[in-house]
Design an enzyme around this catalytic site. Structure first.
Site, PDB file in Angstrom:
ATOM      1  CD  GLU A   1     -15.584  30.336  91.108  1.00 40.19           C
ATOM      2  OE1 GLU A   1     -15.340  29.654  92.101  1.00 40.19           O
ATOM      3  OE2 GLU A   1     -14.740  30.562  90.209  1.00 40.19           O
TER       4      GLU A   1
ATOM      5  CD  GLU B   1     -25.025  25.515  99.129  1.00 39.14           C
ATOM      6  OE1 GLU B   1     -24.244  24.921  99.885  1.00 39.14           O
ATOM      7  OE2 GLU B   1     -24.641  26.369  98.296  1.00 39.14           O
TER       8      GLU B   1
END
Length: 130
Positions: free
Chosen positions: A44, A55
């Site tokens: 983040e 992913e």
């Protein structure tokens, strides 16, 4: 590699996540056609739009190493809540993976498997840009 093994590798990747804002930790394990496995975790940023999804990180690492064909991806979170790839990640996977590509997620009694086509029907493809 079976779905349970791939999911376990995704669970291990969760431990490397950096998610101080949402506190939602995600890991992914992407299996290539030759059996190699690439992992990713969410990273983040205070500006959420610059965050990296697990992913996408796994896919980027695999593509950087020259892979273009994939067997499956497994996704897990620290909450083991059945998380599936978000729409953006589904679209990124569809650039390299067919509709029958396996997506393995946490289920109540073990792995739950979807196909990419189930999760993202009528995807945007290269043909749409021609």
């Amino acid at each position: 590699m079976d779905d349970r093994e791939l999911l376990e590798i995704a669970r291990e990747a969760v431990e490397r996540s950096y998610a101080p804002y949402s506190e939602y930790y995600v890991g992914a394990a992407l299996e290539t056609d030759d059996g190699s496995v690439y992992t990713g975790c969410n990273i983040e940023n205070a500006n959420y739009s610059n965050s990296v999804h697990a992913e996408e990180l796994a896919l980027s690492k695999a593509v950087e190493d020259g892979h273009r064909e994939f067997e499956a991806v497994a996704v897990s979170s620290d909450r083991r809540d059945g998380v599936t790839p978000c729409g953006m990640c589904r679209q990124s996977l569809s650039e390299f993976c067919a509709a029958d590509f396996r997506v393995v997620c946490e289920g109540e009694d073990g792995p739950t498997t979807y196909t990419l086509g189930e999760l993202l029907p009528n995807t945007i493809t290269m043909e749409h840009l021609e």
